[in-house]
Motif scaffolding. Structure first.
Motif, PDB file in Angstrom:
ATOM      1  N   CYS A   1      65.837 -14.279  36.405  1.00  0.00           N
ATOM      2  CA  CYS A   1      65.875 -12.976  35.725  1.00  0.00           C
ATOM      3  C   CYS A   1      67.292 -12.404  35.747  1.00  0.00           C
TER       4      CYS A   1
ATOM      5  N   GLY B   1      68.061  -9.379  35.417  1.00  0.00           N
ATOM      6  CA  GLY B   1      68.080  -8.044  36.011  1.00  0.00           C
ATOM      7  C   GLY B   1      68.196  -8.084  37.517  1.00  0.00           C
ATOM      8  N   CYS B   2      67.501  -9.045  38.184  1.00  0.00           N
ATOM      9  CA  CYS B   2      67.461  -9.029  39.636  1.00  0.00           C
ATOM     10  C   CYS B   2      67.817 -10.385  40.242  1.00  0.00           C
TER      11      CYS B   2
ATOM     12  N   CYS C   1      59.121 -10.795  34.731  1.00  0.00           N
ATOM     13  CA  CYS C   1      59.747 -10.609  36.038  1.00  0.00           C
ATOM     14  C   CYS C   1      58.759  -9.828  36.899  1.00  0.00           C
TER      15      CYS C   1
ATOM     16  N   CYS D   1      62.623  -4.221  39.657  1.00  0.00           N
ATOM     17  CA  CYS D   1      63.503  -4.687  38.573  1.00  0.00           C
ATOM     18  C   CYS D   1      63.196  -3.968  37.260  1.00  0.00           C
TER      19      CYS D   1
ATOM     20  N   ARG E   1      63.845  -5.020  34.323  1.00  0.00           N
ATOM     21  CA  ARG E   1      63.408  -5.975  33.311  1.00  0.00           C
ATOM     22  C   ARG E   1      61.973  -6.380  33.584  1.00  0.00           C
TER      23      ARG E   1
HETATM   24 ZN   LIG Z   1      64.043  -9.080  37.381  1.00  0.00          ZN
END
Ligand SMILES: [Zn+2]
Length: 545
Positions: free
Chosen positions: A38, A40-41, A77, A82, A84
């Motif tokens: 992911c 985002g994280c 995710c 997160c 996302r």
């Molecule tokens: Zn994420």
């Protein structure tokens, strides 16, 4: 179907089928990778949300364009914090996130783009099986990261013109590596100061004699040593000497070239002929500009050759490096460090000569505009343009102002011009042929001032050649004491920029590489301009550097 050696794909990507259309080969590719990370994280996820398809172009195969029909996944995710919730599968070894070109095609396109220009690149890429627009080709250059500038200790700085000297920018060159390190869109003190403040490591700045870069360097890098460039220095000295030759009406009492005319014979008997001025009449400013540009090119070569040689390169290797014949390299190598002068030739005859008496008469009557004179002689049958008339009238006016009638045209085509005399004075005696040596000897007897000028000039050249910076000050004093106004004002100019001039005698850094880069810039600009704004020009140049 797994991948084949003919069409390698990164691990975890399989070819499922191959088909074709008249235009391209379609390769269906599916990602078999179970997880993706992911964005985002940075946590990997295996929770598939859905599938979708991308259709990027890939490198051509056997000359045919290849389009991938690439099936990739979307993932959930599951990390609660997160932002996302859903993300698309990343294939960092194949293609960037929203690109229409695979990485390997992008690299190929960038290479094509660097080697060509917009439209030419488009044609070439098309023939190689990469049907892309010139805009895509140029744009791809922006995606190439620029090389790190790193530490710049010795900086060369010069200007370049956008178009025919209407607007100027600044070019910065690392004189250690001879690489272009930056291009600034303008030629201003502020922009130079800003750049230098971001590069406190710069210890030496090599620049021209203009005020912008002097002020820029002084304010932006107050601790750096400034070196002014030798071309302009020598050019200014040469001009001072030519100015003296004109003002003092120095002419060669030459029996060989003027004995044919009554005036010539008289002149020969009377030894120094100082009563008539002889200015260099070199048609239009445009023509003078062209001559200057040609001489500057020669000078750059001269400096480059000496620099390479100082770095331990043999003359033969230098010839190879610069694409010059060995004889040319040797000729430049032996030359005295004076900017090359045009080959001496007699003062030029002009289409306007038959009108000279008329023009002089009109000037005497107070008709002072070249435009009016042009109209009048055109009616008399003159067929040339107004700029020639303008230059000619200016030339006559200078002569009259100098207090004598201009030399007759029959003599003009035979006498040596002040520029030729300057050439004689500048050459090393050993580089002159016998006739020229005799002319030099005669010239030196014309007046003690000529002898003084000659000696001062050659001392200056020797100091520069031998890098004797500690002798500059004594030379300046001597030149001031000579009583020759033109040398005095040259010295005053040196005084204003003394430290940088002194360094030009001391350090071996020269503007040569910088000027060379300006030429390269011109070439790139010529093929790109119109397609390329400043930003693209800069990108292209810095990638190429
Ligand atoms: Zn994420």
């Amino acid at each position: 179907m797994p991948t084949t050696p003919l069409f390698p794909l990164p691990e975890g990507l399989d070819i499922t089928s191959i088909s074709e259309t008249p235009e391209e080969v379609l390769v269906r590719v599916t990602s078999q990778r179970p997880t993706s990370t992911c964005p985002g994280c940075a946590t990997p996820s295996a929770a598939i949300h859905s599938y979708y398809r991308r259709k990027p172009l890939d490198l051509p195969c056997a000359g045919r364009p290849i389009r991938l029909l690439l099936t990739v996944k979307k993932f959930f995710c599951r990390v609660p914090e997160c932002p996302r919730k859903i993300f698309v599968e990343r294939l960092p070894d194949l293609i960037a996130v929203s690109s229409r070109l695979t990485l390997r095609l992008r690299t190929a396109v960038q290479e094509v783009s660097l080697a060509t220009c917009g439209k030419g690149g488009e044609r070439l890429a098309g023939k190689l099986g990469m049907p892309l627009s010139d805009a895509t080709l140029l744009w791809s250059l922006y995606l190439v990261p620029l090389p790190e500038v790193g530490q710049v200790e010795v900086l060369g700085i010069d200007d370049w013109s956008y178009r025919r000297g209407k607007r100027y920018g600044t070019i910065l060159v690392d004189l250690h590596t001879h690489k272009i390190i930056d291009l600034l869109p303008e030629r201003t003190v502020d922009s130079v100061v800003a750049w230098l403040e971001a590069h406190p490591e710069v210890g030496i700045v090599s620049r021209d004699r203009g005020g912008v870069y002097m002020d820029g360097a002084t304010q932006g890098a107050p601790l750096a040593t400034q070196v002014c460039d030798r071309w302009h220095l020598l050019k200014n000295l040469g001009e001072a000497i030519e100015g003296f030759l004109i003002r003092a009406h120095i002419r060669l009492p030459d029996t060989a070239t003027t004995a044919g005319t009554p005036e010539g014979a008289e002149a020969a008997r009377g030894a120094p002929t100082l009563e008539r001025p002889l200015t260099t009449y070199s048609a239009t400013p445009a023509q003078q500009g062209k001559t200057q540009a040609r001489l500057l090119r020669k000078w750059k070569l001269y400096e480059r050759i000496h620099e390479l040689h100082a770095g331990g390169m043999s003359l033969r290797k230098i010839g190879e490096e610069l694409g010059l014949a060995r004889g040319t390299v040797r000729k430049y190598f032996r030359q005295a460090p004076e900017p090359p002068l045009p080959t001496p030739r007699p003062l030029r005859a002009s289409k306007l000569d038959p009108y000279e008496d008329y023009i002089l008469a009109r000037l005497a009557q107070g008709c002072l505009t070249a435009a009016q004179i042009h109209r009048e002689i055109t009616e008399m049958g003159f067929s040339g343009g107004s700029s020639n008339v303008k230059a000619y009238v200016a030339h006559l006016r200078t002569s009259i102002a100098a207090g004598a009638t201009p030399i007759k045209r029959s003599e003009r085509v035979q006498a040596l011009s002040p520029r030729s005399l300057r050439w004689l004075l500048t050459r090393e005696r050993k580089d002159l042929n016998q006739e020229e040596q005799a002319q030099l000897d005669q010239l030196l007897t014309v007046s003690p001032e000529v002898r003084t000028v000659h000696d001062l000039l050659h001392t200056f050249l020797a100091l520069m050649r031998e890098r004797q910076h500690q002798q500059l000050r004594p030379w300046m004093e001597e030149a001031s004491k000579s009583g020759i106004a033109e040398l005095k004002s040259f010295v005053a100019g040196v005084e204003r920029d003394y430290d940088a001039v002194k360094e030009a005698f001391h350090l071996h850094w020269s503007q040569g590489p910088t000027e060379g880069k300006v030429n390269k810039l011109k070439t790139i600009k010529r093929v790109m301009y119109g397609r390329a704004g400043f930003r693209l020009l800069r990108q292209r140049l810095l990638l190429d550097a």
